[in-house]
Design a protein around this motif. Structure first.
Motif, PDB file in Angstrom:
ATOM      1  N   ARG A 214      -3.190  -5.275  -4.770  1.00  0.00           N
ATOM      2  CA  ARG A 214      -3.025  -5.862  -6.103  1.00  0.00           C
ATOM      3  C   ARG A 214      -3.100  -4.807  -7.203  1.00  0.00           C
ATOM      4  O   ARG A 214      -2.386  -4.889  -8.218  1.00  0.00           O
ATOM      5  N   CYS A 215      -3.953  -3.795  -6.990  1.00  0.00           N
ATOM      6  CA  CYS A 215      -4.142  -2.787  -8.014  1.00  0.00           C
ATOM      7  C   CYS A 215      -4.888  -1.593  -7.420  1.00  0.00           C
ATOM      8  O   CYS A 215      -5.664  -1.753  -6.470  1.00  0.00           O
ATOM      9  N   CYS A 225      -0.331  -1.751 -10.427  1.00  0.00           N
ATOM     10  CA  CYS A 225      -0.873  -3.002 -10.946  1.00  0.00           C
ATOM     11  C   CYS A 225       0.243  -3.756 -11.675  1.00  0.00           C
ATOM     12  O   CYS A 225       0.191  -3.911 -12.913  1.00  0.00           O
ATOM     13  N   ASP A 226       1.238  -4.175 -10.953  1.00  0.00           N
ATOM     14  CA  ASP A 226       2.433  -4.773 -11.558  1.00  0.00           C
ATOM     15  C   ASP A 226       2.129  -6.008 -12.399  1.00  0.00           C
ATOM     16  O   ASP A 226       2.839  -6.293 -13.373  1.00  0.00           O
ATOM     17  N   ASP A 227       1.089  -6.742 -12.016  1.00  0.00           N
ATOM     18  CA  ASP A 227       0.750  -7.964 -12.750  1.00  0.00           C
ATOM     19  C   ASP A 227      -0.400  -7.766 -13.725  1.00  0.00           C
ATOM     20  O   ASP A 227      -1.015  -8.733 -14.182  1.00  0.00           O
ATOM     21  N   ASP A 233      -5.999 -10.809 -16.038  1.00  0.00           N
ATOM     22  CA  ASP A 233      -4.793 -10.808 -15.204  1.00  0.00           C
ATOM     23  C   ASP A 233      -5.153 -11.146 -13.759  1.00  0.00           C
ATOM     24  O   ASP A 233      -4.468 -11.937 -13.099  1.00  0.00           O
ATOM     25  N   LYS A 236      -6.179 -14.823 -13.488  1.00  0.00           N
ATOM     26  CA  LYS A 236      -5.000 -15.693 -13.500  1.00  0.00           C
ATOM     27  C   LYS A 236      -4.361 -15.753 -12.118  1.00  0.00           C
ATOM     28  O   LYS A 236      -4.008 -16.846 -11.624  1.00  0.00           O
ATOM     29  N   ASP A 237      -4.227 -14.610 -11.460  1.00  0.00           N
ATOM     30  CA  ASP A 237      -3.634 -14.576 -10.123  1.00  0.00           C
ATOM     31  C   ASP A 237      -4.490 -15.344  -9.122  1.00  0.00           C
ATOM     32  O   ASP A 237      -3.968 -16.056  -8.255  1.00  0.00           O
TER      33      ASP A 237
END
Length: 251
Positions: A214-215, A225-227, A233, A236-237
């Motif tokens: 994820r990161c 960390c695309d999201d 953040d 939210k995921d």
């Protein structure tokens, strides 16, 4: 006879940079500094800037969240402090959390740690905290506390201070680390390091959400960390994944 503590009794801070060394169960937790030195191949990363399951009755619908760290890595400190702990404070009841470590196993049942034997011992103490106190609020908090003064790991005063802050019995940690002449604690570390290696994780700190990267915190920067790399953040995921697992519609 009173059990001898296997933690260092000196109050002197451990040097920030320690060459990579082998830590073997055959030396127990005598924590002998006479162990041979072994330089890393450069395949693991902890970017210095130079200028048990979740304690929950049912984890079937919980969202897997795992972080891979080294106890004496500043990127691990930043990752825990700036992302993981703030996120977990909001969604810990929805997460199946796991803490794993990065290193390299050796043929003689030892483990190589990037920042030396002091890091190996720090890793084991944090794994022991998770084994003895499986609630992430406790063992993640303890790990965070140590990471804030990672240069001092494993000073006895630091371990005791952090243990006291999170309601952990110091003797339980020492017993865990020294059980079976150190073989038990070493087994925890070997299993954890093996898991990270099998997952192909080589950088501290790597955050994996729902079994995917994820990161990453590397060299004092967030990567992959695309999201987003802010706690909200990640929250939210996690909420989206949890809602999906429950069959809910996430709005």
């Amino acid at each position: 006879m009173e059990k001898e503590s296997l933690l260092p009794q000196t109050e002197e801070p451990i040097p920030r940079q320690v060459p990579a060394k082998r830590f073997s169960r055959y030396h127990g937790f005598a924590f002998a500094l006479v162990l041979g030195l072994f330089w890393l191949s450069g395949t693991w990363k902890c970017g210095h800037r130079h200028t048990h399951k979740h304690a929950h009755e049912d984890t079937a619908s919980m969202v897997p969240l795992e972080i891979h760290i080294m106890s004496k890595c500043p990127d691990a400190r930043d990752c825990i402090e700036k992302l993981v702990v703030p996120a977990m404070s909001n969604v810990s009841d929805k997460v199946d959390f796991k803490l794993s470590y990065i290193g390299k196993t050796t043929e003689d049942d030892g483990v190589l740690c990037m920042h030396g034997q002091t890091e190996c011992l720090g890793n084991i103490l944090e794994l022991c905290a998770a084994a003895e106190y499986p609630d992430p609020k406790i063992y993640l908090g303890f790990t965070r506390c140590l990471s804030l003064r990672y240069q001092e790991i494993p000073d006895t005063s630091l371990i005791k201070d952090c243990a006291l802050e999170y309601g952990i019995e110091f003797e339980k940690l020492n017993d865990c680390a020294s059980r079976d002449d150190g073989a038990y604690g070493m087994g925890l570390l070997r299993d954890s390091v093996t898991r990270s290696a099998e997952l192909g994780v080589k950088t501290s700190c790597t955050v994996r959400l729902n079994d995917k990267t994820r990161c990453v915190r590397d060299g004092g920067k967030w990567k992959d960390c695309d999201d987003g790399s802010d706690p909200e953040d990640l929250v939210k995921d996690i909420n989206k994944l949890y809602a999906k697992a429950q069959g809910w519609i996430y709005v």
